[in-house]
Design an enzyme around this catalytic site. Structure first.
Site, PDB file in Angstrom:
ATOM      1  N   ASP A   1       0.851  -1.183   0.000  1.00  0.00           N
ATOM      2  CA  ASP A   1       0.000   0.000   0.000  1.00  0.00           C
ATOM      3  C   ASP A   1       0.890   1.238   0.000  1.00  0.00           C
ATOM      4  O   ASP A   1       1.893   1.284   0.713  1.00  0.00           O
ATOM      5  CB  ASP A   1      -0.901  -0.006   1.248  1.00  0.00           C
ATOM      6  CG  ASP A   1      -2.029   1.010   1.158  1.00  0.00           C
ATOM      7  OD1 ASP A   1      -1.732   2.215   0.987  1.00  0.00           O
ATOM      8  OD2 ASP A   1      -3.193   0.609   1.274  1.00  0.00           O
TER       9      ASP A   1
ATOM     10  N   ASP B   1      -6.436   6.546  -8.690  1.00  0.00           N
ATOM     11  CA  ASP B   1      -7.839   6.646  -8.288  1.00  0.00           C
ATOM     12  C   ASP B   1      -8.134   8.097  -7.900  1.00  0.00           C
ATOM     13  O   ASP B   1      -7.451   8.659  -7.042  1.00  0.00           O
ATOM     14  CB  ASP B   1      -8.078   5.733  -7.089  1.00  0.00           C
ATOM     15  CG  ASP B   1      -9.556   5.549  -6.767  1.00  0.00           C
ATOM     16  OD1 ASP B   1     -10.335   6.491  -7.001  1.00  0.00           O
ATOM     17  OD2 ASP B   1      -9.926   4.475  -6.264  1.00  0.00           O
TER      18      ASP B   1
END
Length: 211
Positions: free
Chosen positions: A96, A117
């Site tokens: 992540d 995103d």
């Protein structure tokens, strides 16, 4: 968007010679991981299926590259493409982006943010990879000058990012509101980029540098 599980993804990740399984152990020593004498390290956060990072590594053999992706189902597709090559200047990490400070320290030359995103809701803006929260995380990973190159098809994310970069002391050295009609010479497309271009959508690009 719901991601489908890919059968055998975990095994493929474990067995790939390109994937670094314990990246935090290499913090500050990434130059020793590559079997070459390259001086520069470029990383891409959210590499998707790997077209961009793979083709960059093939073209620019004098630079070391690391592609970062947090989803097994996505990174395994990149592995399938990259395993066809023999590249000593490319590695992959499944992680992540929030952990970026735990993996790199004063060793990155260029950071790529490609079609991240957009997290369109205002309450989620801290999740955007170009938000102040993430730019603060990036501060310690860079070697000298901090260079971020970003591409997106999302105008609102692009506008948000430009403001975020400037507020954090970055200078916008290159900027395009229509990358393909600007005839930008140094572009390597991502999978999403090719799809969006074929639909006639604008591709936005910025190179932001902080000394």
């Amino acid at each position: 968007m719901r991601l489908r599980k890919v059968k055998g993804a975990s095994e493929a990740i474990l067995n790939s010679k390109y994937v670094i399984l314990n990246p935090k152990e290499n913090k500050g020593n990434w130059n020793k991981i590559f079997n070459n004498n390259n001086k520069e390290l470029h990383i891409e956060i959210g590499m998707g299926k790997g077209d961009f990072i793979k083709n960059h590594a093939i073209r620019d053999t004098h630079i070391n590259f690391i592609g970062i992706e947090k989803f097994d189902s996505v990174i395994v597709r990149a592995i399938e493409k990259i395993e066809e090559e023999e590249l000593n200047n490319l590695k992959l990490i499944r992680m992540d982006a929030k952990e970026i400070e735990e993996v790199f320290e004063n060793e990155v030359d260029v950071l790529y943010l490609n079609f991240s995103d957009p997290w369109p809701k205002n309450r989620h803006e801290d999740r955007r990879l170009s938000s102040k929260k993430f730019l603060d995380r990036y501060e310690s990973i860079f070697k000298n000058a901090k260079t971020i190159i970003m591409k997106t098809d999302n105008r609102k994310l692009f506008e948000f990012s430009l403001i975020s970069f400037v507020n954090q002391g970055y200078k916008l050295e290159e900027l395009s509101l229509d990358l393909y009609n600007d005839d930008y010479k140094d572009n390597i497309p991502t999978e999403y980029e090719t799809k969006f271009k074929n639909r006639g959508q604008n591709i936005y690009m910025v190179k932001a540098v902080k000394m």
